[in-house]
Design an enzyme around this catalytic site. Sequence first.
Site, PDB file in Angstrom:
ATOM      1  N   PRO A 107       0.661  -1.259  -0.057  1.00 39.60           N
ATOM      2  CA  PRO A 107       0.191  -0.171  -0.125  1.00 39.60           C
ATOM      3  C   PRO A 107       1.021   1.279  -0.015  1.00 39.60           C
ATOM      4  O   PRO A 107       1.844   1.105   0.797  1.00 39.60           O
ATOM      5  CB  PRO A 107      -0.822  -0.046   1.290  1.00 39.60           C
TER       6      PRO A 107
ATOM      7  N   LEU B 115       5.157   1.779   4.738  1.00 42.11           N
ATOM      8  CA  LEU B 115       5.916   0.377   4.433  1.00 42.11           C
ATOM      9  C   LEU B 115       6.935   0.373   3.443  1.00 42.11           C
ATOM     10  O   LEU B 115       7.254  -0.762   3.104  1.00 42.11           O
ATOM     11  CB  LEU B 115       4.717  -0.451   4.080  1.00 42.11           C
ATOM     12  N   GLY B 116       7.422   1.709   3.100  1.00 43.66           N
ATOM     13  CA  GLY B 116       8.540   1.639   2.121  1.00 43.66           C
ATOM     14  C   GLY B 116       8.122   1.544   0.874  1.00 43.66           C
ATOM     15  O   GLY B 116       9.142   1.140  -0.195  1.00 43.66           O
ATOM     16  N   SER B 117       6.956   1.682   0.263  1.00 45.86           N
ATOM     17  CA  SER B 117       6.455   1.516  -1.190  1.00 45.86           C
ATOM     18  C   SER B 117       7.388   2.217  -2.002  1.00 45.86           C
ATOM     19  O   SER B 117       7.868   1.613  -3.038  1.00 45.86           O
ATOM     20  CB  SER B 117       5.167   1.901  -1.338  1.00 45.86           C
ATOM     21  N   SER B 118       7.767   3.473  -1.751  1.00 47.07           N
ATOM     22  CA  SER B 118       8.508   4.203  -2.980  1.00 47.07           C
ATOM     23  C   SER B 118      10.090   3.741  -2.917  1.00 47.07           C
ATOM     24  O   SER B 118      10.402   3.646  -4.012  1.00 47.07           O
ATOM     25  CB  SER B 118       8.557   5.791  -2.729  1.00 47.07           C
ATOM     26  N   ALA B 119      10.624   3.393  -1.985  1.00 48.71           N
ATOM     27  CA  ALA B 119      11.869   2.770  -1.834  1.00 48.71           C
ATOM     28  C   ALA B 119      11.971   1.380  -2.609  1.00 48.71           C
ATOM     29  O   ALA B 119      12.868   1.207  -3.376  1.00 48.71           O
ATOM     30  CB  ALA B 119      12.551   2.641  -0.390  1.00 48.71           C
ATOM     31  N   ALA B 120      10.671   0.729  -2.399  1.00 54.31           N
ATOM     32  CA  ALA B 120      10.680  -0.883  -2.660  1.00 54.31           C
ATOM     33  C   ALA B 120      10.524  -0.504  -4.520  1.00 54.31           C
ATOM     34  O   ALA B 120      11.322  -1.383  -5.268  1.00 54.31           O
ATOM     35  CB  ALA B 120       9.777  -1.449  -2.249  1.00 54.31           C
TER      36      ALA B 120
ATOM     37  N   ASP C 294      14.829   3.429   4.898  1.00 55.43           N
ATOM     38  CA  ASP C 294      13.713   2.623   4.057  1.00 55.43           C
ATOM     39  C   ASP C 294      14.661   2.039   2.950  1.00 55.43           C
ATOM     40  O   ASP C 294      14.327   0.813   2.487  1.00 55.43           O
ATOM     41  CB  ASP C 294      12.926   3.647   3.227  1.00 55.43           C
TER      42      ASP C 294
END
Length: 316
Positions: free
Chosen positions: A100, A105-110, A151
Amino acid sequence: PVRGVGRAHAKAILLGEHTVVHGTPAIAFPLPTLSVRAIARPGTPGGVIEVPDGHFGFVAGDPDVAANTLSGPRVAVEEALRRWGLTGHIADVVMECDIPLARGLGSSAACAGAAVRAVADLHGRTVDPATLYELVQCGEQVAHGRASGIDASAVLAAGPIRFHEGSATALDIGLDAALVIADTGVPGSTQHAVAGVRRNLDRDPRSARRALTRADELISGAVADLSTGDAAALGRAMLDFQDLLAELGVSTPHIDTLVAAALEAGAYGAKLTGAGLGGCVLALTETGDARTVSAALRRAGAVQTWTVPTRGLRSG
Ligand code: PMV
């Protein structure tokens, strides 16, 4: 090849968000159940990175959040191509993302990690871990202002880490418990939250020093408790850290309600995870209580929950 593929996973911060930006250590672990897959294809000449379509599992209909999340990957990919002397080349990168967006939860880094891996795969390059971290961090600086790097580090790590001033060390985990993550359903802006904390710390340097010292103590204790498996002590440290984050101004009534619901249902401890002002709550529970705690969190307003057994968290 006609296409390249790359993956990365979400992360959760156990302790140390925000204070990590001001030099304290922090503890984070990967969430392999939530991941992003990026597919890169050669684009048309012109030097622009296109992200023509984001397939985001949870974001439906929030183009601003999606655009903000994708600004990091774009910068990371551009920087990678520049370093490889491929600036004339472009790639179209499509993300399939279970994480999400804007929930801590680190979406941009992931997404950035997956995108760089996909473009590297497309061009037959291998990227060593240090370079990958640097590239993802380039994207994070653009997406979030002054990102600590936690992140970027955690979404690429194989196991739990202690992160301090730009470098990560693998943590030894002797804990047999469960982590329950609950999504408030509210997107939080990391940049906005980080700026607010900075203002609070600048306003009162004495209490700022106290807060940072306290954070340092809690994290040192937690590193030891993780290794000996003292879940009760860790739970207390999480609650103390939640109080500290509330003082720094990044909790919300919704977060407080979820924390209280987790405790009521028997969790050892709970706190916000990530930047706050929305985002997710993280609870530590006995393995057998995870289902009850997660049901209680949903009843208290969480839009979704995930359970991660700490036994499954390999050392990096
Ligand atoms: O972007 P988030 O919500 O995963 O938070 C990152 C952690 C912060 O400490 C708030 C910011 C940082 O750069 O460390």
